[in-house]
Write an enzyme that holds these catalytic residues in place. Sequence first.
Site, short mmCIF file in Angstrom:
data_model
loop_
_atom_site.label_atom_id
_atom_site.label_comp_id
_atom_site.label_asym_id
_atom_site.label_seq_id
_atom_site.Cartn_x
_atom_site.Cartn_y
_atom_site.Cartn_z
N ARG A 203 -3.24 2.54 1.29
CA ARG A 203 -1.81 2.19 1.26
C ARG A 203 -1.56 1.07 0.26
O ARG A 203 -0.58 1.11 -0.49
CB ARG A 203 -1.33 1.77 2.65
CG ARG A 203 0.20 1.54 2.69
CD ARG A 203 0.68 1.10 4.06
NE ARG A 203 2.12 1.15 4.15
CZ ARG A 203 2.96 0.18 3.80
NH1 ARG A 203 2.46 -0.95 3.29
NH2 ARG A 203 4.26 0.31 3.94
N CYS A 204 -2.42 0.06 0.25
CA CYS A 204 -2.26 -1.05 -0.68
C CYS A 204 -2.25 -0.57 -2.13
O CYS A 204 -1.55 -1.13 -2.98
CB CYS A 204 -3.39 -2.07 -0.52
SG CYS A 204 -3.36 -2.99 1.02
N MET A 205 -3.05 0.47 -2.42
CA MET A 205 -3.22 0.92 -3.80
C MET A 205 -2.17 1.92 -4.24
O MET A 205 -2.30 2.50 -5.32
CB MET A 205 -4.61 1.55 -3.97
CG MET A 205 -5.76 0.59 -3.77
SD MET A 205 -7.37 1.34 -4.17
CE MET A 205 -7.46 2.66 -2.94
#
Length: 416
Positions: free
Chosen positions: A402-404
């Site tokens: 999700r962060c990426m």
Amino acid sequence: MTQHGADSEVGRLQTVMLHRPGPELKRLTPRNNDKLLFDGIPWVARAQEEHDAFAAALRERDAFAQALRDRDVEVLYLTDLLTETLATEVARNHAITTALAGLHLGDTMRNYLARFLRDASPEELTGYLTAGIRNDEVRGGFGLVTSLFASDDFLIDPLPNLLFTRDSSVWVQDRVAITSLAMPARTRETQLTELIYTEHPRFRGTRKIHGWHHEHVEGGDVLLLGPGVIAVGVGERTTPAGVERLARQVFHAELAHTVLAVPIAQERATMHLDTVCTMVDVDKIVMYPNVAHSLQAYAVTAADGSVAEGDVELHVAEAEPFLVAAAKAMEIDTLHQIDTGLDPVTAEREQWDDGNNTLALAPRVAVAYERNDETNARLEEAGIEVVRIAGSELGSGRGGPRCMSCPVSRAPLPVD
């Protein structure tokens, strides 16, 4: 203009913005990795292989559920968009001025770098803005600054956290929120992102909210729980004042009816709300069990009539357990919790390794790091199809799928 936007975390993913690890990661050393917010020095070639496999999993028609096999995801790369944006003089001048705004350069070096960067091609300029420029790499502007800086000091800092595209922008329905990143090492990321959304032909005319110059709100703290309901973590990176401003803006634009302010521990392991929980279905959330029962939420709504009058007055409810407040706001009976791991020690290990940080491709289909065996098993037991990816090197900056990824377009969820 291509239609963009999202109203949830789990609507079918159509377009996503990623950043493939590049030369900026090769700038990390044991002396600067803490300042640049990395817990280790990644093996860049392997990180690129892992990221390419991640992107391929998003594009691959046979990588996930049967319903999606004819609907692969469009992957946009941040540096490609930036290079295309920098083809115009207006964008180039803005990017250069912003990059040279630091007070550490001095006029001699600043004037030299301004001329040097204006002579660069769009591709070269993208490289300088993202990978930075060291003192020993310049061929002019010599003076007091160059004499007193160490040879490997950076005149323009690299941006290794560009990998985590989620943080610098968030789409809320058809508008993009330009966020305000709290850590000095990341300030220029959101400025470059805003430039793309303002000047790139694909996004020109997109309506924006918030802004990098406002109170701190980071995209990893913003979860679109469902149409009209936004949860925002308040902790190490996002401030109460940031949530307050964002709430007023989304209410004024009628993008949401409820914002849940969710206090989280102000520490590295829980830097963002999405390190604690992420949505994997319209009514299912994977959550770190060690905080699940202590996590609270303050429901924020607009006072009656204040939106129509143009001056949004906020009503803040008493704190409630997060899962209770979320279910009420989403108007569902229960927001079902799926635990990270089976016991407290495993849960802590897998939470640190981004076990909660999944990227939903559609309801009940999520990308996750393969190493989090227990969490992935729990997801599958709950009926979630898990698309496993490697992340031994990608995770060195403490971020998962999700962060990426910054979803630029998701299919709307069906209206009951």
